[in-house]
Scaffold this active site. Sequence first.
Site, PDB file in Angstrom:
ATOM      1  N   ARG A  84      -8.644  -0.134 -15.778  1.00 26.14           N
ATOM      2  CA  ARG A  84      -8.200   0.714 -16.396  1.00 26.14           C
ATOM      3  C   ARG A  84      -8.153   1.365 -18.182  1.00 26.14           C
ATOM      4  O   ARG A  84      -6.992   0.934 -18.987  1.00 26.14           O
ATOM      5  CB  ARG A  84      -6.379   0.077 -16.343  1.00 26.14           C
ATOM      6  N   ARG A 119       5.267  11.672  -2.215  1.00 26.99           N
ATOM      7  CA  ARG A 119       4.127  11.244  -1.639  1.00 26.99           C
ATOM      8  C   ARG A 119       4.909   9.579  -0.181  1.00 26.99           C
ATOM      9  O   ARG A 119       6.276   9.325  -0.635  1.00 26.99           O
ATOM     10  CB  ARG A 119       3.705   9.762  -2.723  1.00 26.99           C
ATOM     11  N   ARG A 163       4.434   5.780 -16.017  1.00 27.17           N
ATOM     12  CA  ARG A 163       3.062   5.718 -15.064  1.00 27.17           C
ATOM     13  C   ARG A 163       1.800   6.967 -16.622  1.00 27.17           C
ATOM     14  O   ARG A 163       0.902   7.095 -16.509  1.00 27.17           O
ATOM     15  CB  ARG A 163       2.936   6.040 -14.385  1.00 27.17           C
TER      16      ARG A 163
HETATM   17  P1  AP5 Z   1      -1.893   2.222  -8.330  1.00 24.89           P
HETATM   18  O1  AP5 Z   1      -1.213   1.856  -7.229  1.00 24.89           O
HETATM   19  O2  AP5 Z   1      -3.261   2.038  -9.197  1.00 24.89           O
HETATM   20  O3  AP5 Z   1      -1.296   3.495  -8.984  1.00 24.89           O
HETATM   21  P2  AP5 Z   1      -1.756   4.822  -9.798  1.00 24.89           P
HETATM   22  O4  AP5 Z   1      -3.428   4.745 -10.765  1.00 24.89           O
HETATM   23  O5  AP5 Z   1      -0.669   5.499 -10.251  1.00 24.89           O
HETATM   24  O6  AP5 Z   1      -2.513   6.056  -8.506  1.00 24.89           O
HETATM   25  P3  AP5 Z   1      -1.156   5.971  -7.564  1.00 24.89           P
HETATM   26  O7  AP5 Z   1      -1.747   5.688  -6.213  1.00 24.89           O
HETATM   27  O8  AP5 Z   1       0.253   6.363  -7.845  1.00 24.89           O
HETATM   28  O9  AP5 Z   1      -2.263   7.616  -7.651  1.00 24.89           O
HETATM   29  P4  AP5 Z   1      -3.474   8.454  -6.239  1.00 24.89           P
HETATM   30  O10 AP5 Z   1      -4.680   9.121  -7.325  1.00 24.89           O
HETATM   31  O11 AP5 Z   1      -4.146   7.092  -5.790  1.00 24.89           O
HETATM   32  O12 AP5 Z   1      -2.744   8.650  -5.702  1.00 24.89           O
HETATM   33  P5  AP5 Z   1      -2.353   8.679  -3.309  1.00 24.89           P
HETATM   34  O13 AP5 Z   1      -4.237   9.318  -3.129  1.00 24.89           O
HETATM   35  O14 AP5 Z   1      -1.834   8.170  -3.176  1.00 24.89           O
HETATM   36  O15 AP5 Z   1      -0.836   1.432  -9.791  1.00 24.89           O
HETATM   37  C1  AP5 Z   1       0.121   1.099  -9.733  1.00 24.89           C
HETATM   38  C2  AP5 Z   1       0.538  -0.181 -10.314  1.00 24.89           C
HETATM   39  O16 AP5 Z   1       0.463  -0.955 -11.190  1.00 24.89           O
HETATM   40  C3  AP5 Z   1       0.362   0.327 -12.264  1.00 24.89           C
HETATM   41  O17 AP5 Z   1       1.681   1.462 -12.713  1.00 24.89           O
HETATM   42  C4  AP5 Z   1       0.350  -1.140 -12.992  1.00 24.89           C
HETATM   43  O18 AP5 Z   1       1.071  -1.605 -12.953  1.00 24.89           O
HETATM   44  C5  AP5 Z   1      -0.496  -1.779 -11.943  1.00 24.89           C
HETATM   45  N1  AP5 Z   1      -2.199  -2.044 -11.324  1.00 24.89           N
HETATM   46  C6  AP5 Z   1      -2.486  -0.775 -11.063  1.00 24.89           C
HETATM   47  N2  AP5 Z   1      -4.190  -1.648 -11.404  1.00 24.89           N
HETATM   48  C7  AP5 Z   1      -4.154  -2.351 -12.679  1.00 24.89           C
HETATM   49  C8  AP5 Z   1      -5.344  -2.456 -13.885  1.00 24.89           C
HETATM   50  N3  AP5 Z   1      -5.691  -2.456 -13.872  1.00 24.89           N
HETATM   51  N4  AP5 Z   1      -4.058  -2.854 -14.597  1.00 24.89           N
HETATM   52  C9  AP5 Z   1      -3.202  -3.381 -15.514  1.00 24.89           C
HETATM   53  N5  AP5 Z   1      -2.227  -2.792 -14.070  1.00 24.89           N
HETATM   54  C10 AP5 Z   1      -2.469  -2.471 -12.860  1.00 24.89           C
HETATM   55  O19 AP5 Z   1      -1.800  11.136  -3.753  1.00 24.89           O
HETATM   56  C11 AP5 Z   1      -0.708  10.924  -4.124  1.00 24.89           C
HETATM   57  C12 AP5 Z   1      -0.082  12.281  -3.173  1.00 24.89           C
HETATM   58  O20 AP5 Z   1      -0.031  13.312  -2.800  1.00 24.89           O
HETATM   59  C13 AP5 Z   1       0.250  10.968  -1.570  1.00 24.89           C
HETATM   60  O21 AP5 Z   1       1.306  12.100  -0.754  1.00 24.89           O
HETATM   61  C14 AP5 Z   1      -1.042  12.056  -0.694  1.00 24.89           C
HETATM   62  O22 AP5 Z   1      -0.985  11.766   0.301  1.00 24.89           O
HETATM   63  C15 AP5 Z   1      -1.355  13.578  -1.339  1.00 24.89           C
HETATM   64  N6  AP5 Z   1      -2.180  14.251  -2.171  1.00 24.89           N
HETATM   65  C16 AP5 Z   1      -3.573  13.148  -2.244  1.00 24.89           C
HETATM   66  N7  AP5 Z   1      -4.601  14.265  -2.297  1.00 24.89           N
HETATM   67  C17 AP5 Z   1      -3.677  15.711  -2.318  1.00 24.89           C
HETATM   68  C18 AP5 Z   1      -4.475  17.195  -1.943  1.00 24.89           C
HETATM   69  N8  AP5 Z   1      -5.677  17.055  -2.332  1.00 24.89           N
HETATM   70  N9  AP5 Z   1      -3.533  17.534  -1.473  1.00 24.89           N
HETATM   71  C19 AP5 Z   1      -2.519  17.468  -2.133  1.00 24.89           C
HETATM   72  N10 AP5 Z   1      -1.644  16.679  -1.819  1.00 24.89           N
HETATM   73  C20 AP5 Z   1      -2.316  15.195  -1.985  1.00 24.89           C
END
Ligand code: AP5
Length: 217
Positions: A84, A119, A163
């Site tokens: 990241r 979500r 975020r």
């Molecule tokens: P992390 O869990 O990685 O969160 P993120 O990157 O913010 O990503 P998300 O999990 O929120 O979203 P996503 O893109 O996976 O979407 P999703 O598929 O769920 O990180 C969380 C925390 O951990 C960070 O803030 C940090 O503090 C820490 N961290 C993690 N890695 C780190 C690192 N390397 N270094 C430092 N800190 C770290 O989809 C979202 C929603 O949309 C769901 O409800 C889904 O059903 C819906 N959806 C998905 N696709 C579609 C579509 N095409 N159409 C309609 N709805 C959709």
Amino acid sequence: MKILIMGPPGAGKGTIAEMLQENFDVVHLSSGDILRDAIKENNPLGMKAKAFMEKGVLVPDEIIIEIMKEKINADAFVLDGFPRNLVQVKKLEDADIKIDIVLNLQVSEETVISRISGRRICAQCGKIYHLKNMPPKKEDICDVCNGKLYQREDDKPQTIKERLNTYREQTEELVKYYDEKNILENIDAGGNKETTYDKITGLEWLKKRKYKSKAGL
Ligand code: AP5
């Protein structure tokens, strides 16, 4: 096949990575899920990470690197959420882990906010739902395992804003880094998950792979 999936919070990285894992011989490695599991297990590193995650900022590099170094050991994976920043990129490269392709999911800010706010996740098996876009058949109950659905702590409005800022300030520069290495594919991920998935599996790079998909593609 070593894939890195990138994009802002809520872009759909976890959703697409799960679809790739279901259909191809790749393991989905999500740093966020690994951290949340570490917290559930009261792992000391997970407990240190918790406060940072709840604020919506990055967990310090030394903690996340310590947690991830044991996990990235598969030959074929979809890495989601790590690296990241450039310090983490360097760690990956020093460990001789060579990413073949970076999928950069592009979605508008309005869409990510609506995706994150709706979500819900199964507390038992981790399946991801959305109240409007992908609702469960029974309210608050997982279709797959009957587990109870919950909302992530960091999916509350104030934390979502933080975020998104963290992503822009610290992670977005990796898009340029991987583009200069000629391994970046920008994917318009604003449509439904099937459309996004089809765009990815239609990429020449993936079509050329010798890997046999579980679905026989
Ligand atoms: P992390 O869990 O990685 O969160 P993120 O990157 O913010 O990503 P998300 O999990 O929120 O979203 P996503 O893109 O996976 O979407 P999703 O598929 O769920 O990180 C969380 C925390 O951990 C960070 O803030 C940090 O503090 C820490 N961290 C993690 N890695 C780190 C690192 N390397 N270094 C430092 N800190 C770290 O989809 C979202 C929603 O949309 C769901 O409800 C889904 O059903 C819906 N959806 C998905 N696709 C579609 C579509 N095409 N159409 C309609 N709805 C959709």
